[in-house]
Structure formats: structure tokens, C-alpha cells
Design a protein around this motif. Structure first.
Motif, PDB file in Angstrom:
ATOM      1  N   VAL A 105      45.231  37.268  50.786  1.00 42.56           N
ATOM      2  CA  VAL A 105      44.013  37.694  50.090  1.00 42.56           C
ATOM      3  C   VAL A 105      44.156  39.131  49.612  1.00 42.56           C
ATOM      4  CG1 VAL A 105      41.543  38.099  50.337  1.00 42.56           C
ATOM      5  CG2 VAL A 105      42.577  36.092  51.400  1.00 42.56           C
ATOM      6  N   ALA A 106      44.663  40.000  50.468  1.00 42.50           N
ATOM      7  CA  ALA A 106      44.776  41.420  50.130  1.00 42.50           C
ATOM      8  C   ALA A 106      45.655  41.652  48.907  1.00 42.50           C
ATOM      9  CB  ALA A 106      45.327  42.190  51.329  1.00 42.50           C
ATOM     10  N   THR A 107      46.708  40.838  48.741  1.00 43.85           N
ATOM     11  CA  THR A 107      47.649  41.026  47.635  1.00 43.85           C
ATOM     12  C   THR A 107      47.295  40.206  46.401  1.00 43.85           C
ATOM     13  OG1 THR A 107      49.078  39.292  48.549  1.00 43.85           O
ATOM     14  CG2 THR A 107      49.550  41.577  49.197  1.00 43.85           C
ATOM     15  N   GLY A 108      46.225  39.399  46.493  1.00 46.41           N
ATOM     16  CA  GLY A 108      45.824  38.586  45.350  1.00 46.41           C
ATOM     17  C   GLY A 108      46.526  37.254  45.262  1.00 46.41           C
ATOM     18  N   ASP A 109      47.307  36.885  46.264  1.00 46.03           N
ATOM     19  CA  ASP A 109      47.964  35.579  46.272  1.00 46.03           C
ATOM     20  C   ASP A 109      46.998  34.464  46.666  1.00 46.03           C
ATOM     21  OD1 ASP A 109      50.406  36.586  45.458  1.00 46.03           O
ATOM     22  OD2 ASP A 109      51.068  37.006  47.503  1.00 46.03           O
ATOM     23  N   ALA A 110      45.833  34.822  47.148  1.00 48.49           N
ATOM     24  CA  ALA A 110      44.737  33.880  47.395  1.00 48.49           C
ATOM     25  C   ALA A 110      43.439  34.614  47.108  1.00 48.49           C
ATOM     26  CB  ALA A 110      44.761  33.367  48.832  1.00 48.49           C
ATOM     27  N   ASP A 111      42.397  33.854  46.788  1.00 45.32           N
ATOM     28  CA  ASP A 111      41.112  34.469  46.465  1.00 45.32           C
ATOM     29  C   ASP A 111      40.264  34.747  47.689  1.00 45.32           C
ATOM     30  OD1 ASP A 111      41.317  34.407  43.517  1.00 45.32           O
ATOM     31  OD2 ASP A 111      41.362  32.237  43.817  1.00 45.32           O
ATOM     32  N   GLY A 288      31.253  43.436  53.440  1.00 47.75           N
ATOM     33  CA  GLY A 288      31.731  44.806  53.625  1.00 47.75           C
ATOM     34  C   GLY A 288      33.222  44.945  53.430  1.00 47.75           C
ATOM     35  N   LEU A 289      33.950  43.814  53.300  1.00 48.39           N
ATOM     36  CA  LEU A 289      35.394  43.855  53.081  1.00 48.39           C
ATOM     37  C   LEU A 289      35.693  44.024  51.590  1.00 48.39           C
ATOM     38  CD1 LEU A 289      36.430  40.887  55.386  1.00 48.39           C
ATOM     39  CD2 LEU A 289      36.855  43.322  55.842  1.00 48.39           C
ATOM     40  N   ALA A 290      36.885  44.538  51.294  1.00 47.71           N
ATOM     41  CA  ALA A 290      37.295  44.708  49.902  1.00 47.71           C
ATOM     42  C   ALA A 290      37.475  43.365  49.205  1.00 47.71           C
ATOM     43  CB  ALA A 290      38.586  45.519  49.834  1.00 47.71           C
ATOM     44  N   LYS A 291      37.885  42.342  49.957  1.00 47.47           N
ATOM     45  CA  LYS A 291      38.024  40.984  49.439  1.00 47.47           C
ATOM     46  C   LYS A 291      37.550  40.020  50.521  1.00 47.47           C
ATOM     47  CE  LYS A 291      41.834  42.036  46.281  1.00 47.47           C
ATOM     48  NZ  LYS A 291      43.199  41.664  45.817  1.00 47.47           N
ATOM     49  N   PRO A 292      37.123  38.811  50.134  1.00 49.15           N
ATOM     50  CA  PRO A 292      36.430  37.958  51.108  1.00 49.15           C
ATOM     51  C   PRO A 292      37.337  37.266  52.133  1.00 49.15           C
ATOM     52  CG  PRO A 292      36.508  36.885  48.958  1.00 49.15           C
ATOM     53  CD  PRO A 292      37.046  38.264  48.763  1.00 49.15           C
TER      54      PRO A 292
END
Length: 315
Positions: A105-111, A288-292
Motif C-alpha cells: 500500500v505504501a508504495t502504490g502496489d496496492a490501493d 489518520g493514515l497516509a493510505k488506507p
């Protein structure tokens, strides 16, 4: 269309990739199949045991042998080396499915990532915070529950699962994040009530002052939603009582987002609403996280996992 059907239909239009770190859980496998068959999301399961059976109809990733492992480990090392971890320790940590899923998620390999069916909330949040991190403007990770009724009403309760006794800055952040989460998931403009055992100074106590101070912090951000406090629950939701207790409030009697002053109140309130009023509780939804990255109850059903994945896609 009821609320659950609505969020499933909205999630379908986004077609997000959602990862699941516990592939050996039969509930996760059943939920992933449903999501794929109904085109609600694209599920990817992360292998969590050497002997875990891998269904041929679902996509799996084995963290130990995946080509992205070293890249994720290096990224994690750079984020955490100030804590004294070595590169080899970072590699071992990221091999763990929760951290591998969070890295995707953090690297954009998953949403998004949905976890927690066989992990504690603490373990899920630790992986999320250390790997994904907080979004700009947030100083705390918190949660909400969406409380939906058969007549179409949907309320947001926060925080009900994460922060035991927030200070005024944390409570303000919880209010702001809860308002944004409500709008993202429901599409409805939030009206936020900061709850207490007092309405507009009807009592005096340091716990009331904390809510009052948190409200001022929220208002200082000049956000585009209505918020007011401190309000008792009846003044926040019942127009006739609002007229008597807070006649000049633009929220009283109309609130749909309820911010509880501590975890005692929030957790008790959502369970009472669920068990006595017959509401459906969807959550906890982590914010509150940068990505879900979503957390599940270990007692969840496969349907709960499906619904949480759909909310994750909307966020």
C-alpha cells in the motif's frame, strides 16, 4: 438500496486492488472470492504459512520469494533506522505478511489493505504506522464505526476502538478525520457534534473544558463542515431538545457525526446502538493514515471482510 448495498456498488466503480495478509483464514478466502466474483475489488492474498493451501482461482503473493521484498525492506530500513534496526532485521520484518501488505500500500502496489481477522489491533496498527505512516495534518491514528439503520440513516461514531483518552489536540484530529471519513464513505456532508455530559456550559468540569478546547482547535482550521460542542447526545440529535438547550447551534438536533470524549464512551455507545437499536455497525474503520489500511475484529464474518474492503476502496 440499503447502506451496505450502496457502498458495495460505489466500490465496484473504483475497481481497487486490496491486499489481505492472512491467506490461511478461510473467511478471508471466502471474502476474496466474493469480491472477485462480484467485481467489487481486485483481491490479492499474501501467503502467511508455508503449508497454506493456495486456491487456484485467487492471486497470491509469497513475501519470502517475491521480487519486491528487497525493495520494501530497504524502504522500511530507511524509515526505521533511527530506531536502531539493521538492514537484515528490516528484511525479516517485511517478510511478515502484515508488514508486506502495508508495504504494498505504501508504495502504490496496492490501493488498500484489510487485516486483523487473526491479528490484534495493536499488530495491525503497528505495521500500518511504521510502514505507511500518518497523513499530513494528522497527529493520531483513530477509528470510526458507521452505524446504519434499515430506514436509511447512517451515523458516524468516533473514536470507538483505538485512542483511550485523547488529549485536546488528538480529539480535534479525531473530529476532523471522522468528518472526512464520513463524507468519503457516505457522500453526505458531515455535521459534527463534539459530545460531553454538558451542553454549552450547562456544567463545569476539566473533562468538559477538554472538549471545548478541542472544538476551538477544529474551528481554527476553517474547514468546510459544520461542527459544534460541547453537546449532550440528546441535544445533538433531537431537534426539540436542541431548541431548548442550544437554540443558536447549526449542528444541534441535526448531527450525523458524533465525537466521543474518550474510548469508554465511544465503545459503549456503538455497542448499545448496535444491540438495543438494531443498527448495523461497520468498522472499525481506521483513519489518520497516509493510505488506507483497515483493521478487522477477530470475530468478524466473511461478509464483514467484504464490507470493510469496500469501505477501504472508497477511502
Amino acid at each position: 438500496m440499503d447502506f451496505i448495498e450502496e457502498i458495495r456498488e460505489r466500490a465496484k466503480s473504483f475497481n481497487k486492488t486490496i491486499v489481505y495478509p492472512r491467506s490461511s483464514d478461510s473467511r478471508v478466502i471466502k471474502a476474496a472470492r466474493f469480491l472477485k466474483d462480484e467485481n467489487l475489488a481486485y483481491p490479492v492474498l499474501i501467503k502467511d504459512k508455508a503449508d497454506a493451501a493456495i486456491p487456484k482461482d485467487l492471486d497470491f503473493i509469497d513475501p519470502v520469494s517475491d521480487q519486491k521484498l528487497k525493495q520494501y525492506a530497504q524502504r522500511f530500513y530507511e524509515r526505521r533506522k533511527h530506531k536502531g534496526i539493521s538492514e537484515s532485521e528490516a528484511l525479516d520484518i517485511v517478510k511478515e505478511p502484515l508488514f508486506f501488505g502495508a508495504s504494498m500500500v505504501a508504495t502504490g502496489d496496492a490501493d488498500g489493505c484489510v487485516a486483523g481477522s487473526v491479528s490484534t489491533t495493536g499488530d495491525v496498527l503497528r505495521a500500518a504506522i511504521q510502514t505507511i505512516g500518518l497523513k499530513p495534518g494528522s497527529n493520531v491514528v483513530s477509528s470510526i464505526f458507521l452505524m446504519s439503520f434499515d430506514d436509511g440513516r447512517v451515523y458516524t461514531y468516533g473514536d470507538c476502538a483505538v485512542v483511550p483518552y485523547p488529549n485536546e489536540e488528538q480529539l480535534a484530529t479525531i473530529a476532523i478525520d471522522s468528518a472526512h471519513t464520513h463524507q468519503k464513505v457516505t457522500g453526505e456532508a458531515p455535521k459534527v457534534a463534539m459530545l460531553s455530559f454538558s451542553t454549552k456550559g450547562s456544567a463545569a468540569h476539566e473533562r468538559i473544558e477538554l472538549v471545548q478546547n478541542a472544538l476551538e482547535i477544529v474551528k481554527s482550521h476553517n474547514l468546510d463542515f459544520a461542527v459544534d460542542g460541547e453537546l449532550q447526545f440528546d441535544a445533538a440529535i433531537i431537534p426539540e431538545i436542541a431548541q431548548r438547550k442550544a437554540p443558536n447551534s447549526e449542528v444541534a438536533g441535526q448531527a450525523i457525526v458524533f465525537i466521543y470524549p474518550n474510548l469508554d464512551a465511544g465503545n459503549i455507545a456503538y455497542k448499545i446502538t448496535e444491540r438495543l437499536a438494531g443498527a448495523t455497525a461497520t468498522g472499525p474503520i481506521i483513519q489518520g493514515l497516509a493510505k488506507p489500511m483497515m483493521d478487522l475484529s477477530r470475530g468478524c464474518s466473511w461478509e464483514d471482510i467484504v464490507n470493510t474492503a469496500c469501505v477501504c476502496a472508497l477511502m
